[in-house]
Enzyme design. Structure first.
Site, PDB file in Angstrom:
ATOM      1  CB  CYS A   1       0.377  -3.482  -5.102  1.00 44.85           C
ATOM      2  SG  CYS A   1       0.525  -4.054  -6.816  1.00 44.85           S
TER       3      CYS A   1
ATOM      4  CG  HIS B   1       1.410   1.102  -5.951  1.00 43.00           C
ATOM      5  ND1 HIS B   1       2.221   0.313  -5.165  1.00 43.00           N
ATOM      6  CD2 HIS B   1       1.102   0.351  -7.034  1.00 43.00           C
ATOM      7  CE1 HIS B   1       2.410  -0.863  -5.756  1.00 43.00           C
ATOM      8  NE2 HIS B   1       1.738  -0.867  -6.894  1.00 43.00           N
TER       9      HIS B   1
ATOM     10  CD  GLU C   1       3.424   2.393  -2.522  1.00 42.48           C
ATOM     11  OE1 GLU C   1       2.200   2.556  -2.308  1.00 42.48           O
ATOM     12  OE2 GLU C   1       3.872   1.462  -3.220  1.00 42.48           O
TER      13      GLU C   1
END
Lengths: 227, 83
Positions: free
Chosen positions: A85, A203, A205
């Site tokens: 990002c 993302h 994560e």
């Protein structure tokens, strides 16, 4: 094995990234950008957030901060580097990766789950998947539209440097499934120094811990696991 | 040394989508204005001391190359005037 998650002023996905990596048994620590990289660094994440308040352009200020010289040296030496990002915007602004991530076609910040198709499964970040696999990941960005001149775009495609492409749930690439107007629906690309350097706007994560619901992003972070 | 102001104008390359400009145009049209097109640009006014206007220009161009513009998506121009 320590993965350094570089924290700039305004980063806000650094803790999430450390937690996600550790949940996979990959040792990780946050590193404040002014402190420089630890000596035993074996992987680097440029995490998401709003470094320097997105002043000038998202990622532009962080890309020119002193720690990025160390990140560049590490990338040249073969250390895996992943930009997520805002980290992807930083990676492009620092010329670690080609192109630029700029204002969404909608001119709005978009926070939603998307599907992406694995385009090249022969990289550290995608070897957990098969080419053509469709995975679900969250996006949260206002400047995620991948822009690059057409000649370089063709070169990227020819060299297999597109990691992920936005797609429908069945893997079809359509304009409707492209959340931000990215050229060729590109969500992530590999770097100038080799495929151990990569950036992506979604993302992983935020799609790793089982408690969150979606765990499709684990495979991306597995790229940091030593062979 | 002479004082100069270097004005650096950074704009999107022709053909690069500008969603903010499009949104701004739509807002003007909603206010009743008639317009053909609208482009936006960033302008930086840099005061600096230099041995010559050429020197001031070169320094401003390097600033544009290294930070103010992103060569992937931007063109820029530099205009130098004596302060």
């Amino acid at each position: 094995m320590t993965v350094a998650v570089v924290q700039f002023g305004g980063s806000n996905c650094d803790r999430d990234t450390v937690q996600a990596l550790e949940s996979l048994g990959i040792e990780a620590e946050r590193v404040w950008h002014e402190d420089g990289l630890p000596a035993d660094v074996e992987g680097i994440v440029l995490p998401g957030g709003f470094s320097y308040g997105d002043y000038l352009r998202a990622g532009a200020m962080a890309a020119h901060s002193p720690i990025m010289d160390e990140v560049r040296d590490a990338a040249v030496a073969g250390t895996p580097v992943l930009g997520i990002c805002n980290g992807a915007q930083i990676g492009c602004e620092a010329s670690l990766t080609p192109g630029a991530f700029t204002t969404n076609e909608s001119a709005r910040f978009q926070c939603e789950h998307v599907h992406v198709r694995v385009e090249n499964a022969d990289t550290p970040w995608t070897r957990q998947y098969e080419e053509g696999d469709v995975i679900e990941l969250p996006i949260a960005h206002g400047e995620g539209r991948f822009e690059i001149d057409d000649d370089r775009l063709e070169t990227l495609e020819d060299e297999g440097r597109v990691l992920f492409r936005y797609c429908e749930a069945d893997g079809t690439v359509t304009p409707e499934a492209n959340p931000n107007g990215s050229k060729h629906s590109i969500a992530g690309v590999t770097g100038e120094e080799g495929d151990h350097v990569a950036v992506l706007m979604p993302h992983p994560e935020r799609a790793t811990l089982a408690d969150i619901g979606v765990t499709d992003g684990q495979g991306v972070l597995e790229g940091f696991r030593a062979d | 040394m002479t004082g100069y102001t270097a004005t650096v104008t950074v704009r999107l390359k022709s053909g690069v989508l500008d969603p903010e400009a499009e949104t701004t145009q739509q807002a003007l049209e909603r206010l009743g204005f008639e317009l053909e097109d609208l482009r936006s640009a960033d302008r930086f006014e840099i005061d600096l001391d230099a041995a010559s206007a050429t020197d001031a220009r070169e320094r401003a161009e390097e600033m544009a190359e290294r930070l103010l513009a992103n060569p992937t998506i931007h063109d820029y121009e530099v205009d130098v005037t004596e302060r």
